[in-house]
Design a protein around this motif. Structure first.
Motif, PDB file in Angstrom:
ATOM      1  N   LEU A  72       0.825  -1.204   0.000  1.00  0.00           N
ATOM      2  CA  LEU A  72       0.000   0.000   0.000  1.00  0.00           C
ATOM      3  C   LEU A  72       0.865   1.262   0.000  1.00  0.00           C
ATOM      4  CD1 LEU A  72      -2.772   1.258   0.058  1.00  0.00           C
ATOM      5  CD2 LEU A  72      -2.831   0.900   2.519  1.00  0.00           C
ATOM      6  N   GLU A  73       1.937   1.250   0.772  1.00  0.00           N
ATOM      7  CA  GLU A  73       2.830   2.408   0.808  1.00  0.00           C
ATOM      8  C   GLU A  73       3.533   2.616  -0.538  1.00  0.00           C
ATOM      9  OE1 GLU A  73       5.018   1.092   4.153  1.00  0.00           O
ATOM     10  OE2 GLU A  73       3.760   2.171   5.572  1.00  0.00           O
ATOM     11  N   LEU A  74       3.824   1.534  -1.258  1.00  0.00           N
ATOM     12  CA  LEU A  74       4.415   1.657  -2.585  1.00  0.00           C
ATOM     13  C   LEU A  74       3.424   2.317  -3.539  1.00  0.00           C
ATOM     14  CD1 LEU A  74       6.701   1.104  -4.597  1.00  0.00           C
ATOM     15  CD2 LEU A  74       5.712  -1.177  -4.954  1.00  0.00           C
ATOM     16  N   TRP A  75       2.165   1.893  -3.486  1.00  0.00           N
ATOM     17  CA  TRP A  75       1.144   2.464  -4.358  1.00  0.00           C
ATOM     18  C   TRP A  75       0.939   3.953  -4.057  1.00  0.00           C
ATOM     19  CZ3 TRP A  75      -0.602   0.968  -8.787  1.00  0.00           C
ATOM     20  CH2 TRP A  75      -1.739   1.575  -9.330  1.00  0.00           C
ATOM     21  N   VAL A  76       0.933   4.312  -2.778  1.00  0.00           N
ATOM     22  CA  VAL A  76       0.791   5.717  -2.373  1.00  0.00           C
ATOM     23  C   VAL A  76       1.957   6.537  -2.924  1.00  0.00           C
ATOM     24  CG1 VAL A  76       0.891   7.283  -0.389  1.00  0.00           C
ATOM     25  CG2 VAL A  76      -0.613   5.305  -0.317  1.00  0.00           C
ATOM     26  N   ALA A  77       3.172   6.016  -2.798  1.00  0.00           N
ATOM     27  CA  ALA A  77       4.360   6.753  -3.232  1.00  0.00           C
ATOM     28  C   ALA A  77       4.407   6.925  -4.752  1.00  0.00           C
ATOM     29  CB  ALA A  77       5.621   6.040  -2.747  1.00  0.00           C
ATOM     30  N   VAL A  78       4.033   5.897  -5.484  1.00  0.00           N
ATOM     31  CA  VAL A  78       4.111   5.962  -6.948  1.00  0.00           C
ATOM     32  C   VAL A  78       3.001   6.828  -7.531  1.00  0.00           C
ATOM     33  CG1 VAL A  78       3.913   4.591  -9.069  1.00  0.00           C
ATOM     34  CG2 VAL A  78       5.341   3.790  -7.202  1.00  0.00           C
ATOM     35  N   THR A  79       1.790   6.724  -6.981  1.00  0.00           N
ATOM     36  CA  THR A  79       0.645   7.449  -7.543  1.00  0.00           C
ATOM     37  C   THR A  79       0.455   8.840  -6.945  1.00  0.00           C
ATOM     38  OG1 THR A  79      -0.902   6.459  -5.951  1.00  0.00           O
ATOM     39  CG2 THR A  79      -0.592   5.315  -8.069  1.00  0.00           C
ATOM     40  N   HIS A  80       1.176   9.151  -5.860  1.00  0.00           N
ATOM     41  CA  HIS A  80       1.084  10.463  -5.200  1.00  0.00           C
ATOM     42  C   HIS A  80      -0.350  10.768  -4.753  1.00  0.00           C
ATOM     43  CE1 HIS A  80       5.166  11.193  -6.517  1.00  0.00           C
ATOM     44  NE2 HIS A  80       4.805  10.876  -7.742  1.00  0.00           N
ATOM     45  N   GLN A  81      -1.026   9.764  -4.230  1.00  0.00           N
ATOM     46  CA  GLN A  81      -2.385   9.929  -3.721  1.00  0.00           C
ATOM     47  C   GLN A  81      -2.368   9.894  -2.201  1.00  0.00           C
ATOM     48  OE1 GLN A  81      -5.231   7.122  -5.249  1.00  0.00           O
ATOM     49  NE2 GLN A  81      -4.242   7.014  -7.242  1.00  0.00           N
ATOM     50  N   PRO A  82      -3.357  10.526  -1.577  1.00  0.00           N
ATOM     51  CA  PRO A  82      -3.506  10.343  -0.127  1.00  0.00           C
ATOM     52  C   PRO A  82      -3.865   8.877   0.152  1.00  0.00           C
ATOM     53  CG  PRO A  82      -4.922  12.118  -0.917  1.00  0.00           C
ATOM     54  CD  PRO A  82      -4.321  11.474  -2.116  1.00  0.00           C
ATOM     55  N   LEU A  83      -3.601   8.433   1.366  1.00  0.00           N
ATOM     56  CA  LEU A  83      -3.799   7.030   1.718  1.00  0.00           C
ATOM     57  C   LEU A  83      -5.231   6.554   1.455  1.00  0.00           C
ATOM     58  CD1 LEU A  83      -2.463   4.514   2.877  1.00  0.00           C
ATOM     59  CD2 LEU A  83      -3.042   5.337   5.152  1.00  0.00           C
ATOM     60  N   HIS A  84      -6.217   7.327   1.850  1.00  0.00           N
ATOM     61  CA  HIS A  84      -7.623   6.946   1.668  1.00  0.00           C
ATOM     62  C   HIS A  84      -7.937   6.741   0.186  1.00  0.00           C
ATOM     63  CE1 HIS A  84     -12.034   7.398   1.648  1.00  0.00           C
ATOM     64  NE2 HIS A  84     -11.966   6.922   2.877  1.00  0.00           N
ATOM     65  N   ALA A  85      -7.553   7.693  -0.644  1.00  0.00           N
ATOM     66  CA  ALA A  85      -7.810   7.587  -2.087  1.00  0.00           C
ATOM     67  C   ALA A  85      -7.022   6.441  -2.704  1.00  0.00           C
ATOM     68  CB  ALA A  85      -7.451   8.903  -2.773  1.00  0.00           C
ATOM     69  N   ALA A  86      -5.818   6.201  -2.217  1.00  0.00           N
ATOM     70  CA  ALA A  86      -4.992   5.126  -2.759  1.00  0.00           C
ATOM     71  C   ALA A  86      -5.611   3.759  -2.489  1.00  0.00           C
ATOM     72  CB  ALA A  86      -3.591   5.197  -2.176  1.00  0.00           C
ATOM     73  N   VAL A  87      -6.179   3.563  -1.294  1.00  0.00           N
ATOM     74  CA  VAL A  87      -6.830   2.286  -0.982  1.00  0.00           C
ATOM     75  C   VAL A  87      -8.031   2.079  -1.890  1.00  0.00           C
ATOM     76  CG1 VAL A  87      -8.105   0.991   0.760  1.00  0.00           C
ATOM     77  CG2 VAL A  87      -6.049   2.217   1.401  1.00  0.00           C
ATOM     78  N   LEU A  88      -8.843   3.116  -2.057  1.00  0.00           N
ATOM     79  CA  LEU A  88     -10.010   2.999  -2.934  1.00  0.00           C
ATOM     80  C   LEU A  88      -9.589   2.680  -4.363  1.00  0.00           C
ATOM     81  CD1 LEU A  88     -12.137   6.022  -1.662  1.00  0.00           C
ATOM     82  CD2 LEU A  88     -12.411   3.609  -1.092  1.00  0.00           C
ATOM     83  N   ASP A  89      -8.580   3.383  -4.859  1.00  0.00           N
ATOM     84  CA  ASP A  89      -8.092   3.180  -6.221  1.00  0.00           C
ATOM     85  C   ASP A  89      -7.516   1.779  -6.400  1.00  0.00           C
ATOM     86  OD1 ASP A  89      -7.229   3.830  -8.878  1.00  0.00           O
ATOM     87  OD2 ASP A  89      -5.243   4.312  -8.093  1.00  0.00           O
ATOM     88  N   LEU A  90      -6.695   1.360  -5.478  1.00  0.00           N
ATOM     89  CA  LEU A  90      -6.048   0.056  -5.589  1.00  0.00           C
ATOM     90  C   LEU A  90      -7.059  -1.083  -5.491  1.00  0.00           C
ATOM     91  CD1 LEU A  90      -3.312  -1.218  -5.989  1.00  0.00           C
ATOM     92  CD2 LEU A  90      -2.949  -1.117  -3.528  1.00  0.00           C
ATOM     93  N   CYS A  91      -7.998  -0.986  -4.581  1.00  0.00           N
ATOM     94  CA  CYS A  91      -9.026  -2.028  -4.470  1.00  0.00           C
ATOM     95  C   CYS A  91      -9.863  -2.097  -5.743  1.00  0.00           C
ATOM     96  CB  CYS A  91      -9.929  -1.773  -3.259  1.00  0.00           C
ATOM     97  SG  CYS A  91      -9.136  -2.115  -1.682  1.00  0.00           S
ATOM     98  N   GLN A  92     -10.185  -0.958  -6.317  1.00  0.00           N
ATOM     99  CA  GLN A  92     -10.962  -0.933  -7.557  1.00  0.00           C
ATOM    100  C   GLN A  92     -10.169  -1.569  -8.697  1.00  0.00           C
ATOM    101  OE1 GLN A  92     -10.475   1.447 -10.412  1.00  0.00           O
ATOM    102  NE2 GLN A  92     -12.126   0.377 -11.443  1.00  0.00           N
ATOM    103  N   ARG A  93      -8.899  -1.239  -8.815  1.00  0.00           N
ATOM    104  CA  ARG A  93      -8.065  -1.788  -9.895  1.00  0.00           C
ATOM    105  C   ARG A  93      -7.848  -3.288  -9.757  1.00  0.00           C
ATOM    106  NH1 ARG A  93      -4.612   2.024 -12.788  1.00  0.00           N
ATOM    107  NH2 ARG A  93      -5.090   4.130 -12.095  1.00  0.00           N
ATOM    108  N   LEU A  94      -7.763  -3.767  -8.528  1.00  0.00           N
ATOM    109  CA  LEU A  94      -7.525  -5.192  -8.296  1.00  0.00           C
ATOM    110  C   LEU A  94      -8.816  -5.995  -8.157  1.00  0.00           C
ATOM    111  CD1 LEU A  94      -4.543  -4.994  -5.779  1.00  0.00           C
ATOM    112  CD2 LEU A  94      -4.461  -5.529  -8.222  1.00  0.00           C
TER     113      LEU A  94
END
Length: 121
Positions: A72-94
């Protein structure tokens, strides 16, 4: 906005899936350990081994830029999203369900014996 169970998100979002979304191509691997170019700082050489990922531990580290963490921290760092948005985005993509926190049932206030109940605010 409902809360996300970040501990559960970190536990069930595998590093291998995040690396796949990022197009990570390891130049070397040994069991659950992979080495290759860092997806964060954009290693120039495809044969770079500055980035290490341990799929069994769901952890990564870059020996060049010093960054590290979990999937999750890798996804946050690469996409430059806040943690909340990154979880939503990653769960949707996966195609995974978002691990929402359980809502607590609000119990009405009760007064101690012999006292009149207080009105709700």
């Amino acid at each position: 906005m409902p809360g996300i169970d970040y501990r559960a998100a970190r536990a069930f979002l595998p590093l291998a899936d995040v690396l796949g979304l990022l197009g990570f191509r390891p130049c070397r691997g040994h069991g659950p350990q992979l080495r290759g170019p860092c997806p964060l700082h954009g290693s120039r050489l495809a044969t770079s081994r500055s980035f290490a990922a341990h799929l069994g531990k769901n952890a990564w580290h870059c020996f060049r830029c010093g960054a590290g963490g979990n999937a999750l921290e890798l996804w946050v760092a690469v996409t430059h999203q806040p943690l909340h948005a990154a979880v939503l985005d990653l769960c949707q993509r996966l195609g995974r369900d978002v691990p929402w926190l359980a809502t607590r049932a609000v119990r009405p206030r009760t007064a101690p014996r012999g006292e009149t109940p207080m009105p709700e605010p």
